[in-house]
Design an enzyme around this catalytic site. Structure first.
Site, PDB file in Angstrom:
ATOM      1  N   ASP A  13       0.808  -1.221   0.000  1.00 31.26           N
ATOM      2  CA  ASP A  13       0.000   0.000   0.000  1.00 31.26           C
ATOM      3  C   ASP A  13       0.840   1.268   0.000  1.00 31.26           C
ATOM      4  O   ASP A  13       0.435   2.280   0.554  1.00 31.26           O
ATOM      5  CB  ASP A  13      -0.967   0.010   1.204  1.00 31.26           C
ATOM      6  CG  ASP A  13      -1.732  -1.279   1.309  1.00 31.26           C
ATOM      7  OD1 ASP A  13      -2.335  -1.660   0.304  1.00 31.26           O
ATOM      8  OD2 ASP A  13      -1.705  -1.915   2.376  1.00 31.26           O
ATOM      9  N   LYS A  16       1.951   2.120  -5.122  1.00 26.92           N
ATOM     10  CA  LYS A  16       2.530   1.615  -6.380  1.00 26.92           C
ATOM     11  C   LYS A  16       1.599   1.874  -7.554  1.00 26.92           C
ATOM     12  O   LYS A  16       2.046   2.257  -8.628  1.00 26.92           O
ATOM     13  CB  LYS A  16       2.765   0.100  -6.308  1.00 26.92           C
ATOM     14  CG  LYS A  16       3.821  -0.321  -5.341  1.00 26.92           C
ATOM     15  CD  LYS A  16       3.836  -1.815  -5.172  1.00 26.92           C
ATOM     16  CE  LYS A  16       2.543  -2.355  -4.587  1.00 26.92           C
ATOM     17  NZ  LYS A  16       2.268  -1.964  -3.201  1.00 26.92           N
ATOM     18  N   GLY A  40      -4.382  -4.613  -3.655  1.00 19.52           N
ATOM     19  CA  GLY A  40      -5.384  -3.627  -4.052  1.00 19.52           C
ATOM     20  C   GLY A  40      -4.708  -2.314  -4.353  1.00 19.52           C
ATOM     21  O   GLY A  40      -3.837  -1.880  -3.634  1.00 19.52           O
ATOM     22  N   HIS A  41      -5.066  -1.744  -5.477  1.00 16.29           N
ATOM     23  CA  HIS A  41      -4.525  -0.448  -5.871  1.00 16.29           C
ATOM     24  C   HIS A  41      -5.697   0.522  -5.965  1.00 16.29           C
ATOM     25  O   HIS A  41      -6.715   0.168  -6.539  1.00 16.29           O
ATOM     26  CB  HIS A  41      -3.975  -0.504  -7.295  1.00 16.29           C
ATOM     27  CG  HIS A  41      -2.691  -1.245  -7.435  1.00 16.29           C
ATOM     28  ND1 HIS A  41      -1.836  -1.486  -6.399  1.00 16.29           N
ATOM     29  CD2 HIS A  41      -2.104  -1.758  -8.537  1.00 16.29           C
ATOM     30  CE1 HIS A  41      -0.777  -2.125  -6.870  1.00 16.29           C
ATOM     31  NE2 HIS A  41      -0.923  -2.324  -8.154  1.00 16.29           N
ATOM     32  N   GLN A 223       1.837  -5.592  -3.362  1.00 14.91           N
ATOM     33  CA  GLN A 223       2.234  -5.671  -1.946  1.00 14.91           C
ATOM     34  C   GLN A 223       3.604  -5.076  -1.714  1.00 14.91           C
ATOM     35  O   GLN A 223       4.107  -4.323  -2.516  1.00 14.91           O
ATOM     36  CB  GLN A 223       2.211  -7.110  -1.439  1.00 14.91           C
ATOM     37  CG  GLN A 223       0.888  -7.711  -1.648  1.00 14.91           C
ATOM     38  CD  GLN A 223       0.955  -9.171  -1.876  1.00 14.91           C
ATOM     39  OE1 GLN A 223       1.984  -9.722  -2.189  1.00 14.91           O
ATOM     40  NE2 GLN A 223      -0.167  -9.801  -1.723  1.00 14.91           N
TER      41      GLN A 223
HETATM   42  P1  IMP Z   1      -2.284 -12.989   2.216  1.00 13.91           P
HETATM   43  O1  IMP Z   1      -1.417 -12.427   1.132  1.00 13.91           O
HETATM   44  O2  IMP Z   1      -3.751 -12.712   2.004  1.00 13.91           O
HETATM   45  O3  IMP Z   1      -1.978 -14.425   2.511  1.00 13.91           O
HETATM   46  O4  IMP Z   1      -1.921 -12.202   3.566  1.00 13.91           O
HETATM   47  C1  IMP Z   1      -0.638 -12.294   4.168  1.00 13.91           C
HETATM   48  C2  IMP Z   1      -0.201 -10.956   4.733  1.00 13.91           C
HETATM   49  O5  IMP Z   1       0.056 -10.057   3.662  1.00 13.91           O
HETATM   50  C3  IMP Z   1      -1.240 -10.260   5.624  1.00 13.91           C
HETATM   51  O6  IMP Z   1      -0.549  -9.529   6.622  1.00 13.91           O
HETATM   52  C4  IMP Z   1      -1.940  -9.320   4.667  1.00 13.91           C
HETATM   53  O7  IMP Z   1      -2.546  -8.235   5.332  1.00 13.91           O
HETATM   54  C5  IMP Z   1      -0.758  -8.878   3.823  1.00 13.91           C
HETATM   55  N1  IMP Z   1      -1.136  -8.415   2.486  1.00 13.91           N
HETATM   56  C6  IMP Z   1      -1.478  -9.173   1.426  1.00 13.91           C
HETATM   57  N2  IMP Z   1      -1.731  -8.398   0.356  1.00 13.91           N
HETATM   58  C7  IMP Z   1      -1.527  -7.123   0.745  1.00 13.91           C
HETATM   59  C8  IMP Z   1      -1.596  -5.858   0.076  1.00 13.91           C
HETATM   60  O8  IMP Z   1      -1.866  -5.745  -1.126  1.00 13.91           O
HETATM   61  N3  IMP Z   1      -1.325  -4.766   0.829  1.00 13.91           N
HETATM   62  C9  IMP Z   1      -0.967  -4.849   2.135  1.00 13.91           C
HETATM   63  N4  IMP Z   1      -0.887  -6.000   2.802  1.00 13.91           N
HETATM   64  C10 IMP Z   1      -1.156  -7.128   2.114  1.00 13.91           C
HETATM   65 MG    MG Z   2      -2.896  -2.064  -1.614  1.00 14.24          MG
END
Ligand code: IMP
Ligand code: MG
Length: 434
Positions: A13, A16, A40-41, A223
């Protein structure tokens, strides 16, 4: 010719999407190389505000080829929903290409994500619950379903049959959950395949040929690097390779490391994290609330794009950031959300960690140790001036310039781009990246 990678430098977040949206102007191909719809963007441009989870941020430029690489875990239902929603707002998606080698997020992945988090109890990772982790587990275990498999029932059924037989045992015997129906699954995913067919293609060749023709290619990370499976705060990480190290970027679209000419790391001017895990500079005071809710009335506060969860907030952590600069091999920094600091009287940067009476300047590998470090801060004066209209570095308040110069010094990497607001033009370009 330049293949430029844009990666998140922190815990995701960082903005990007907004940086890619800006840089995409000069690129011919924009490709996502990792993660899934956990990402998510948020993008604000002249067409409106968009929240993207799978489709690359380059989609708003109709002449660009937008690519979803083999390294992305794809939930076809989510992707189709995103395509429909873009089309309904007049955004052309005909130049979107989905890698035939990408792995598919299946219903058992979402179920296993949920059940596994429940089973971990107070040690839950805090995943986004989208099934991304379990999808990568199947991929590595060599029982994943890939995009190309969706196209022919003769290929799809036996694959689903064998993997689901295994996963239903796990769901019922390990977690006490409900088994997933084979027939429903085969039919639904075959249907998704039919609808996705026009988008499916060979991504590696597209990028290779664009590069050979001398066209700019932008590889868009999802991410942040500190969520990297190898280099992040394990086990509180995601299950893919968001960083550009170990060729995460090249691997995720099928180009070699020598083809990549620059890696741009996107960093917020402070830090955020969603989900659980160590966060040394986390703040629990009024400053945290102020930063989290800055611009909330315009939907710009620090709340997850994918899950809506309030993000944890902290000061810029130069120790973690320097590590990220190193293992990503960053050539430049893009510093985002500088304007969010506009109203602060003073700003802190963490320059070291104190651990058991000693000062360290590297990130410990064990999360139980990282939980214990005490950040050492350097305090810089704030500028208390609105920067949202600034477009040239020299027009930034002197305190903001000093803050940026200090970030460059501490991270040992030049800041080439600064963002001072969510829209495309709210940027200070110090050094053009393409
Ligand atoms: P997962 O990717 O859903 O398995 O989550 C694993 C960890 O990565 C958790 O702490 C999520 O909150 C974090 N995470 C996954 N995708 C994002 C993102 O796009 N932005 C911020 N944190 C993320
Ligand atoms: Mg995001």
């Amino acid at each position: 010719m330049p293949i430029v990678v844009v990666v998140g430098g922190q815990w995701g977040d960082e903005g990007k999407g907004r940086i890619v949206d800006l840089l995409a102007r000069k690129a011919r191909v924009v490709a996502r190389y990792s993660a899934g719809n956990n990402a998510g963007h948020t993008i604000v441009n002249d067409r409106g505000e968009f929240k993207l989870h799978v489709v690359p941020a380059g989609i708003f430029y109709p002449e660009k080829t937008c690519v979803i690489g083999n390294g992305v875990a794809v939930d076809p239902e989510v992707l189709l929903g995103e395509i429909e929603s873009l089309e309904s707002k007049g955004i052309d998606t005909s130049k979107l290409v989905l890698s035939d080698r990408a792995n598919i997020i299946m219903p058992w992945h979402r179920e296993l994500d949920r059940l596994d988090e429940l089973a971990r109890g107070d040690k839950a990772i805090g995943t986004t619950g989208k099934g991304v982790g379990p999808c990568f587990v199947d991929k590595v275990a060599r029982r994943g379903i890939r995009v190309a498999d969706l196209l022919r029932m003769e290929d799809l059924r036996p694959r689903i049959e064998s993997t689901l037989a295994y996963q239903n045992k796990v769901i019922t015997a390990v977690y006490g959950g409900e088994p997933i129906n084979l027939e429903g699954c085969c039919q639904a995913y075959f249907e998704f395949g039919k609808r996705l067919a026009p988008y499916i293609g060979d991504v590696s060749t597209i990028i290779f040929e664009a590069n050979r023709r001398g066209e700019h290619v932008l590889l868009e990370g999802a991410q942040g690097s500190l969520l990297d499976l190898d280099h992040g705060t394990y086990p509180y990480v995601t299950s893919s390779v968001p960083s550009s190290s170990s060729s995460g970027a090249g691997l995720g679209v099928g180009v070699g490391p020598t083809d990549i000419s620059r890696v741009v790391g996107v960093f917020k001017s402070y830090c955020t994290r969603v989900g659980n895990g160590p966060f040394p500079t986390e703040l629990f005071d009024d400053v945290a609330n102020q930063l989290r809710d800055h611009g909330k009335e315009y939907g710009r506060g620090e709340y997850g794009t994918t899950t809506g969860r309030p993000r944890r907030i902290g000061w810029l952590d130069a120790v973690a950031a320097r590590y990220s600069v190193r293992f990503n091999g960053l050539s430049a920094l893009a510093l985002t959300r500088l304007d969010v600091l506009d109203s602060l009287a003073s700003i802190k940067i963490c320059t070291g960690y104190e651990l058991d009476g000693k000062i360290i300047d590297t990130v410990p590998s064990r999360e139980s140790v990282l939980e214990r470090v005490v950040p050492i801060y350097e305090e810089l004066p704030g500028w208390r001036t609105d920067t949202t209209e600034v477009r040239n570095f020299d027009d930034l308040p002197p305190q903001a310039q000093a803050f940026i110069r200090r970030v460059e010094e501490l991270l040992e990497c030049p800041v080439d781009l600064i963002s001072v607001g969510p829209s495309r033009e709210q940027a200070v370009i110090v050094n053009p990246i393409f």
